[in-house]
Design a protein around this motif. Structure first.
Motif, short mmCIF file in Angstrom:
data_model
loop_
_atom_site.label_atom_id
_atom_site.label_comp_id
_atom_site.label_asym_id
_atom_site.label_seq_id
_atom_site.Cartn_x
_atom_site.Cartn_y
_atom_site.Cartn_z
N GLU A 148 0.54 -1.04 -0.15
CA GLU A 148 -0.02 0.08 -0.05
C GLU A 148 0.89 1.14 0.05
OE1 GLU A 148 -2.91 -0.19 3.05
OE2 GLU A 148 -3.86 -1.89 2.35
N ALA A 149 0.29 2.40 -0.40
CA ALA A 149 1.09 3.51 -0.59
C ALA A 149 1.31 4.03 0.89
CB ALA A 149 0.35 4.67 -1.03
N MET A 150 2.86 4.44 1.22
CA MET A 150 3.17 4.94 2.40
C MET A 150 3.71 6.46 2.17
SD MET A 150 5.31 1.93 3.84
CE MET A 150 4.81 2.41 5.71
N ASP A 151 3.62 7.14 3.11
CA ASP A 151 3.75 8.73 3.09
C ASP A 151 5.15 8.87 2.96
OD1 ASP A 151 0.99 9.48 3.08
OD2 ASP A 151 1.17 9.92 5.38
N ASP A 152 5.84 8.04 3.85
CA ASP A 152 7.42 8.48 3.89
C ASP A 152 8.34 7.59 3.22
OD1 ASP A 152 6.95 10.64 5.76
OD2 ASP A 152 6.45 9.22 7.33
N TYR A 153 7.80 6.52 2.56
CA TYR A 153 8.71 5.47 1.94
C TYR A 153 8.24 5.21 0.40
CZ TYR A 153 10.30 4.14 6.67
OH TYR A 153 10.83 4.17 7.84
N ASN A 154 9.07 5.25 -0.32
CA ASN A 154 8.99 4.53 -1.74
C ASN A 154 9.46 2.89 -1.29
OD1 ASN A 154 8.02 6.46 -3.50
ND2 ASN A 154 9.95 7.33 -3.73
N HIS A 189 11.40 11.98 8.67
CA HIS A 189 11.66 11.33 9.99
C HIS A 189 10.51 10.46 10.68
CE1 HIS A 189 15.33 13.60 9.43
NE2 HIS A 189 14.56 14.74 9.22
N PRO A 190 10.10 9.48 10.06
CA PRO A 190 8.82 8.97 10.61
C PRO A 190 9.31 7.99 11.76
CG PRO A 190 9.70 7.63 9.04
CD PRO A 190 10.70 9.00 8.92
N GLY A 191 8.38 7.85 12.78
CA GLY A 191 8.64 6.81 13.89
C GLY A 191 8.49 5.37 13.32
N ALA A 192 8.25 4.52 14.09
CA ALA A 192 7.94 3.02 13.61
C ALA A 192 6.71 3.03 13.20
CB ALA A 192 7.86 2.20 14.93
N LEU A 196 7.71 -1.60 10.43
CA LEU A 196 8.92 -0.93 9.85
C LEU A 196 9.40 -0.13 11.31
CD1 LEU A 196 8.22 0.44 6.15
CD2 LEU A 196 9.35 -1.89 6.90
N ALA A 197 10.44 -0.39 11.64
CA ALA A 197 11.27 0.16 12.94
C ALA A 197 11.65 1.75 12.33
CB ALA A 197 12.49 -0.53 13.41
N ALA A 198 11.64 2.55 13.18
CA ALA A 198 12.00 3.89 12.96
C ALA A 198 13.34 3.79 12.34
CB ALA A 198 11.93 4.87 14.26
N PRO A 199 13.74 4.67 11.18
CA PRO A 199 14.90 4.57 10.47
C PRO A 199 16.09 5.17 11.51
CG PRO A 199 13.73 6.26 9.70
CD PRO A 199 12.57 5.53 10.42
N VAL A 248 5.33 -8.63 10.84
CA VAL A 248 6.87 -9.03 10.84
C VAL A 248 7.69 -7.85 11.16
CG1 VAL A 248 8.37 -9.94 8.99
CG2 VAL A 248 6.07 -10.36 8.86
N ALA A 249 8.59 -8.27 12.08
CA ALA A 249 9.36 -7.10 12.48
C ALA A 249 10.59 -7.08 11.77
CB ALA A 249 9.87 -7.30 14.03
N VAL A 250 10.51 -5.94 11.09
CA VAL A 250 11.72 -5.73 10.36
C VAL A 250 12.63 -4.52 10.89
CG1 VAL A 250 12.43 -5.25 7.88
CG2 VAL A 250 10.67 -6.54 8.37
N ALA A 251 13.72 -4.58 11.07
CA ALA A 251 14.73 -3.60 11.50
C ALA A 251 15.18 -3.10 10.34
CB ALA A 251 15.78 -4.11 12.44
N LEU A 252 15.13 -1.65 10.37
CA LEU A 252 15.75 -1.09 9.16
C LEU A 252 16.99 -0.83 9.22
CD1 LEU A 252 12.96 1.38 7.82
CD2 LEU A 252 13.26 -0.91 7.44
N ALA A 253 17.91 -1.12 8.43
CA ALA A 253 19.13 -0.85 8.19
C ALA A 253 19.41 0.53 7.74
CB ALA A 253 19.86 -2.08 7.47
N ALA A 254 20.42 0.83 7.57
CA ALA A 254 20.92 2.21 6.89
C ALA A 254 20.04 2.38 5.65
CB ALA A 254 22.27 2.48 6.62
N ARG A 255 19.49 3.49 5.11
CA ARG A 255 18.69 3.61 3.93
C ARG A 255 19.29 4.63 3.12
NH1 ARG A 255 15.65 -0.09 4.88
NH2 ARG A 255 14.43 -0.01 6.50
#
Lengths: 281, 202
Positions: free
Chosen positions: A218-224, A250-253, A278-281, B14-21
């Motif tokens: 689905e479309a996400m605001d902060d990610y492609n 700078h999104p959160g989880a 998706l964890a916070a970057p 599914v927990a996905v830890a984001l690595a460097a983007r």
């Protein structure tokens, strides 16, 4: 009818056909025909029913899913209902993927699709109720060129007639293509994410992996969501993708919702809902 | 269910830890904001060669365009591009439209530019090479190259794909140019473009 469509171009060329039993109206605009269908001949007190906008698309053209992908525009339906009626969310059947030159990935439909919503009548519906149900439909239809289109379709439905299902096969077919939870069909596990940002998900099916498996985020605001790869072997499907954070965000989880599309043994299009944290970057 | 190893539950979150983007992904959103904008040499509607390096030291707006696309047509009907380019012309901002459609010709670009009173070059990239270098995906798809030659913005012209907004409409290119000229950093350097897919040859 096709000739009318050809001459009308982008303009809305509305024709209202009130079919006695089906209670349907239809409209024609460039390359797309729309009609509004109901699942019941008459409204029964306290019983929800379905409305569906069926879009019939000229061969070689496609319209778009609720996430169009790299380009395009989601097909949208806005229902207008008589007082007291409420509509659920608009349900989009499992889409297909279109890959255009330049590696442009888009998600949508060709040939036909029905976008549906469940309608709940008011508790105090009068026995002699008769009302107009309307849908405003907007789409972008593309082949080598793209054309914006829209139409307004409507139908009249009452509560005093004989209650019987109508358009049952049509609704059954399209409702079966609405993505479902994975229960009983498949187990989903996260495999890995690596330093380049590529994510991997493994789906283990309760049966040999089906054909035509594909992944529709689905479309996400902060990610492609890019570089989607899907491969299947025996009872396992492996999905890889790269969530690219848009610059300056700078999104959160957050949760990525996606549809895993596939064809069942009879070749019918089906979909499962996947949610990926998706964890916070 | 047969195998019982490390499988998560049904419909697992599914927990996905984001690595460097990174933005190194070639099939993704192309060149990263802040990296050097690729140079190009393309013919304008009069057959004159125009290069990005001709504008060294200037802020340059690149507008991917296609006269056949209804989103482009809408913005030209509303004079979004013409007005914005005129508004910033005297402030040292150059504007280049690029047509990467496989069917683009100088003659058609010229006819269109004349009809739309376009005062800036419309560049013919029918081979798609410049479009691919920038990974332009939509028409319109907007890029701003800063005075340092680095990409300062990429994405949509505004936040109104369906042409419905009034008071809450944001023109991202206008906003970014204002910020650049005021010596500020661009607050929204990347958005998702909307429109027709660029009609590439391959």
């Amino acid at each position: 009818m096709r000739m009318l469509a050809a001459f009308s171009g982008v303009r809305n060329f509305a024709v209202s056909l009130f079919l006695l039993m089906a209670c349907a109206s239809s409209a024609f605009a460039g390359h797309v025909q729309t009609e509004l269908l109901t699942s019941v001949s008459s409204i029964e007190l306290g019983k929800p029913f379905w409305l569906g906008v069926r879009l019939t698309i000229d061969s070689g053209w496609h319209i778009y899913w609720e996430n169009a992908g790299d380009a395009g525009l989601p097909t949208r339906v806005k229902f207008t209902l008589p007082d007291g009626f409420s509509a659920g969310p608009v349900l989009y059947p499992t889409p297909s993927r279109f890959l255009a030159p330049g590696n442009i990935t888009m998600f949508g439909y060709e040939n036909s699709v029905m976008l549906m919503t469940k309608i709940t009548p008011p508790a105090n519906l009068s026995a002699d109720f008769q009302g107009e149900f309307k849908a405003a439909v907007h789409w972008l239809v593309c082949s080598d060129v793209c054309i914006l289109g829209n139409s307004n379709v409507s139908l009249s439905l009452g509560a005093s007639g004989k209650v019987s299902p109508v358009n049952q096969n049509v609704f059954d077919d399209w409702l079966a293509q609405i993505p479902q939870s994975a229960a009983g069909n498949a187990k989903v596990m996260r495999v890995d994410s690596n330093d380049s940002g590529k994510e991997s998900i493994k789906v283990v099916w309760s049966h040999p992996a089906p054909l035509a498996v594909d992944f529709f985020p689905e479309a996400m605001d902060d990610y492609n969501i890019t570089s989607i790869g899907v491969t299947s072997s025996q009872d396992t499907t492996s999905i890889t993708f790269t969530p690219q954070l848009l610059a300056g965000r700078h999104p959160g989880a957050t949760t990525l919702n996606a549809v895993l599309g596939y064809n069942d043994k009879e070749g019918n299009r089906r979909g499962l809902i996947l949610s990926v944290a998706l964890a916070a970057p | 269910m047969r195998k019982t190893h490390v499988l998560a539950s049904l419909l697992a979150v599914v927990a996905v830890a984001l690595a460097a983007r990174g933005f190194a992904d070639e099939s993704g959103s192309g060149i990263a904001i802040g990296s050097r904008a690729p140079d190009f040499a393309l013919q304008d509607q009069d057959g004159k060669t125009v290069s990005l390096h001709d504008f060294a030291g200037k802020t340059v707006v690149l507008e991917w365009t296609n006269p056949n696309c209804p989103f482009v047509q809408r913005h030209y009907r509303e004079k979004t591009m013409q007005t914005l380019s005129d508004q910033f012309k005297d402030k040292g901002v150059a504007w280049l439209a690029i047509n990467s459609s496989f069917f683009a010709t100088n003659d058609q670009d010229k006819q269109w530019a004349t009809g739309q009173s376009i005062s800036y070059p419309v560049l013919n990239d029918s081979s798609g090479s410049t479009g691919h270098a920038y990974n332009a995906t939509n028409t319109p798809d907007m890029f701003i190259v800063g005075v340092d030659g680095k990409l300062a913005y990429e994405g949509a012209i505004d936040n109104d794909p369906t042409d419905e907004k009034t008071g809450d409409k944001i023109n991202y290119v206008h906003q970014a140019l204002d910020e650049i000229l005021a010596g500020k950093s661009v607050s929204v350097p990347q958005t998702k473009p909307y429109g027709c897919n660029v009609k590439y040859k391959d």
